[in-house]
Structures are given as C-alpha cells and as structure tokens.
Motif scaffolding. Structure first.
Motif, PDB file in Angstrom:
ATOM      1  N   GLY A 127      38.400  45.495  30.569  1.00  0.00           N
ATOM      2  CA  GLY A 127      38.900  44.246  31.110  1.00  0.00           C
ATOM      3  C   GLY A 127      39.976  43.678  30.213  1.00  0.00           C
ATOM      4  O   GLY A 127      40.029  43.974  29.013  1.00  0.00           O
ATOM      5  N   SER A 131      38.622  38.264  29.657  1.00  0.00           N
ATOM      6  CA  SER A 131      38.118  38.357  31.022  1.00  0.00           C
ATOM      7  C   SER A 131      36.602  38.527  31.047  1.00  0.00           C
ATOM      8  O   SER A 131      35.976  38.919  30.053  1.00  0.00           O
ATOM      9  N   HIS A 179      40.880  43.569  39.146  1.00  0.00           N
ATOM     10  CA  HIS A 179      41.012  42.202  39.609  1.00  0.00           C
ATOM     11  C   HIS A 179      39.708  41.823  40.311  1.00  0.00           C
ATOM     12  O   HIS A 179      39.078  42.660  40.957  1.00  0.00           O
TER      13      HIS A 179
END
Length: 465
Positions: A127, A131, A179
């Motif tokens: 990530g 995140s 995402h």
C-alpha cells in the motif's frame, strides 16, 4: 472424499510495528528484499510436502494477487524448486485476492476424482505510505496438500459461493498499490453476500450455527469481515483469531493460513467453517480429521515472533523509495539456455554423488574429483540439508538493495561445501560455527525484469542473530 493431508506456512522474519508509522497497535509481516511471492510459496510448499506422508502431488496450483511474472507461469518455478516430477501439471491462479480460494476449490475438486494436488497461495500486500493497505496488509504464504485418501487434518464436507460485480477494490496492471472505495459501501454490499454463502454452506453440510466449532472469516475489507463474524450466529468462542494483529491480512494466502492455524487447535470431528469475502463470498465447511490437534510443529503460532524492520527499509524493498545504490555495475541477466540446463541445481538444489566412491559434488559434475570416475553421478536433492558456517565475509560494496551482503562458506551435513549469500541475519552478529538452513530466494532482478532465483543460507529458525 477430499482430504487435506498436510499444511505448511511461511511467515517472513521481518515485522513492521504499526506504532512506528502512527497506525495503531500490533505488527504486520514484511517480506524481505530477496523474497517474492514465488520464493515464499516454495518455502510453504516444502513444509507441506515434508508432512504429506508420501502423497506426491500430480498438480501444483499457485495463487497470488502479486505474481513475480506476468505472461508466464510462476507455478513452474515452484514445481522446479520443489524437485517434483516434470510430468506434473502446474497452473497459476492470479490477479485477485479471490484467486486463493479459487485454487483451494480447484484442488479439492481434483482430489475428489483421485488426483493428489498441492495448492499454495502467497501474497505481498503493498500500500502507499499512510494507507490502510500498508497498515492492515501482510505478507505470507501457505500451502495445503489435498488427497483422496489417508489420515488427514481435515476433510471438505461442503462448499458454497456467491458472486457480485461491484467496485470495491481495484488495481490496474503495473500499479504497485490498490485503490479502495469508501468502506461503508463495501460493508453494505458484502453483508448479504456473506450471509447467503454461509447459509448455503451450512445447509449443504447439514449443520447450523450452533454446530460450528471454528469459524474462520477473512477478506481484505476489515469492516465487512468484522460484520460477518458478528452476524454469523455461532458461539463467540468459536470465532477464530485471524492473526491479523500480528501478521496483517495476507490476501490470497490468508484463508490457507487461517485453516493451517485452526487445525492445530481443533479436535477430531470438529466442524470448521471458512468464509472468505472477496468479490463475493465463498464458504467451505470442513470436518477436522484424525490428525487435527497433533500436526507436527506449530505452523503459524511458532512463526509469529519476528524481527522489527524500519519503515524506510520496507519502502525501499517495495520499490516505493529510491536509495543510493552501491557503486558497482548492475548484475548481469541470467541467460535462458544455461539456466534451463542447470535447472535441477539452480531450482531444486540437486547435487551429485559419485556411485563409486560416494563423494558429493556441489554443483553436480560429470567427473568425480576424488576417484575420477566419469558419468557415475547419482542425483542427490539437498534443499532440506542443514549446515555450518565455516567462514564468511561482509561486503559493503556488492550490489544489493539491502547492503551489506554477507557471503558464507557452508559445510553441509553429510558432506559438500557451498559458497552462498546469507539472508535474514544480522551481519554484525554472524559467527563461524553458526548453524544454517537453505532457503529459496531471489538473488536480484535485472533492469528488464528477469528474476534470478537460487538458494541462500539463513540461520536456523529460533537461532537468528
């Protein structure tokens, strides 16, 4: 009948403390600079095959959401490193977290028609800094051997699956990190899918929630997983620890890891329910076999402690942060023809032993160095053979993303001397006489994306420096 007769788990040595990045409590497992999903799969599969009681797989299914290669089969490297018969089939299940449970079900189906199958799942979850994926993800591999008969850890009783198309998590080819859509949306979509898959699985097995001895729920969406546990209608003590507090959620590998952990605590006859939430929901109902609770070695619990790693090092290993490299030329790309000719040595670490005088040769040779007999070499696999460091050097200039490089000369038990890199060791604490074992690792990756795999030595687990 489909039986799981053996399991193996590989947890990398390194742990990132979440507190060190201001992200809460616990740790996540971090693959080393020389590990990728292929090398970790080999480590887990070797452990599984060592406990398989003679069950040799005719098929290898390898699952990951982060394959080392695209446009070529990664499972063939796993097959070669395990030294399995080239007549075995080897296939990839890649590209998504759900591919792990897909390979599981395919292996179970193959065993149901009489074909022993190795399913191995391995993942490296990356990530962007800061995140949720960096905080909650983890790196690991786990392997299961499925067979149609024999003493088992668990047998598959029933399966169920529901699927849905919705945009919750995605990553286009070439991107390093996924995402993720807003969490409340995913939790709302997953809730009915989880309930339906669980209901169908229990109904197919003739069970209800009160019969479940061990409920294993996993998936990359933490809020949806927590909600599914609460809504499952099982006894609170039946809900298993998913080990995410210590290693993170390891993507495609996590269902295998949780099942390997559960069979250590289960008693024969216990009902085990595995619920996987990823682009839908999959439910697998199992019954603990006669080997449950007595499997050799703690597959997960024994590997939970690890060595802290700096956040900066993790980012460098992931390719998310550039660090000044050693000022030496980049390594050459391994050529395909000689790599193919030496595949038994390079991947399976198969040496030669002279049939006339018994001398061991690493790498194998046509002519014995002791008695000069020609073409009298018998293949001798040595990947599981430990050894002792007889001398070593620490090189601060050699090319590496994690300098310094420690090169050791290792005397293998039973004969044979090997010069190789040392991994998972503190260069300042390496000593002559240290005991080491062999591990399949990536030496380097060239500028055009070729991974050069070979074997390194590492301190015997529990004796790391």
């Amino acid at each position: 009948m489909t039986r799981i007769v053996a399991r193996g788990v590989h947890l990398p040595l390194h742990r990132l403390e979440r507190a060190s990045i201001g992200a809460g409590r616990g740790t996540r497992a971090v693959a080393s600079h020389d590990e990728d999903t292929t090398s970790m799969a080999v480590a887990a599969a070797r452990t599984a095959l060592a406990g398989a009681g003679g069950h040799l797989p005719g098929t290898v299914l390898f699952s990951t959401s982060a394959p080392a290669y695209a446009d070529r089969t990664n499972a063939t490297a796993v097959l070669a490193a395990l030294g399995l018969d080239g007549d075995a089939a080897a296939y990839d299940f890649t590209g998504s977290v759900r591919s792990g449970i897909g390979a599981f079900r395919a292996a179970a189906d193959a065993a149901a028609v009489g074909r022993t199958t190795l399913a191995v799942a391995s993942d490296i979850r990356t990530g962007l800094p800061g995140s949720a994926e960096e905080r909650d993800g983890g790196d690991a591999a786990a392997a299961l051997v499925f067979a149609p008969d024999g003493p088992c850890l668990a047998e598959v009783v029933a399966t169920a699956a529901v699927s849905a198309e919705f945009l919750d998590r995605w990553r286009t080819p070439g991107e390093a990190a996924p995402h993720v859509w807003e969490e409340r949306f995913g939790a709302a979509v997953y809730a009915p899918l989880a309930a339906r898959a669980l209901e169908q699985g229990l109904k197919a097995a003739g069970l209800d929630g009160g019969d479940v001895g061990h409920l294993l729920v996993t998936g990359p969406h933490g809020r949806a997983v927590a909600a599914a546990r609460r809504a499952a209608g099982v006894r609170p003590e039946a809900v298993a620890d998913d080990r995410s507090g210590a290693v993170g959620v390891t993507g495609a590998a996590h269902p295998y890891l949780m099942l390997a952990d559960a069979v250590e605590r289960a008693a024969p006859g216990d009902a085990i329910v595995l619920l996987v939430l990823a682009d839908g929901a999959d439910c697998v109902v199992l019954r603990a076999g006669e080997l449950a609770g007595s499997a050799p070695g703690p597959a997960v619990a024994g590997a939970l402690p690890g060595r802290p790693v700096a956040h900066q090092d993790m980012l460098v290993w992931r390719g998310l942060l550039r660090r000044e490299p050693p000022r030496r030329p980049d390594p050459d790309r391994p050529a395909a023809p000689p790599s193919h000719r030496a595949a038994d040595w390079k991947f399976a670490f198969t040496a030669g032993r002279c049939e006339d005088c018994g001398a061991r040769h690493l790498p194998p040779q046509r002519v014995c160095r002791r008695c000069r007999a020609a073409d009298r070499m018998a293949p001798e696999p040595l990947a599981g053979r430990p050894g002792t460091i007889t001398t070593f050097t620490v090189d601060h200039l050699a090319y590496s993303v994690a300098p310094p490089v420690v090169v050791a000369v290792v005397d293998l038990d039973g004969g044979g001397r090997l010069q190789c890199e040392l991994t998972d060791a503190d260069a300042e604490r390496v000593r002559v006489g240290d005991r080491v074992e062999l591990t399949f690792r990536r030496l380097h990756t060239t500028a055009d994306g070729v991974h050069d795999y070979f074997w390194k030595a590492r301190p015997v687990r529990g004796e790391e420096h």
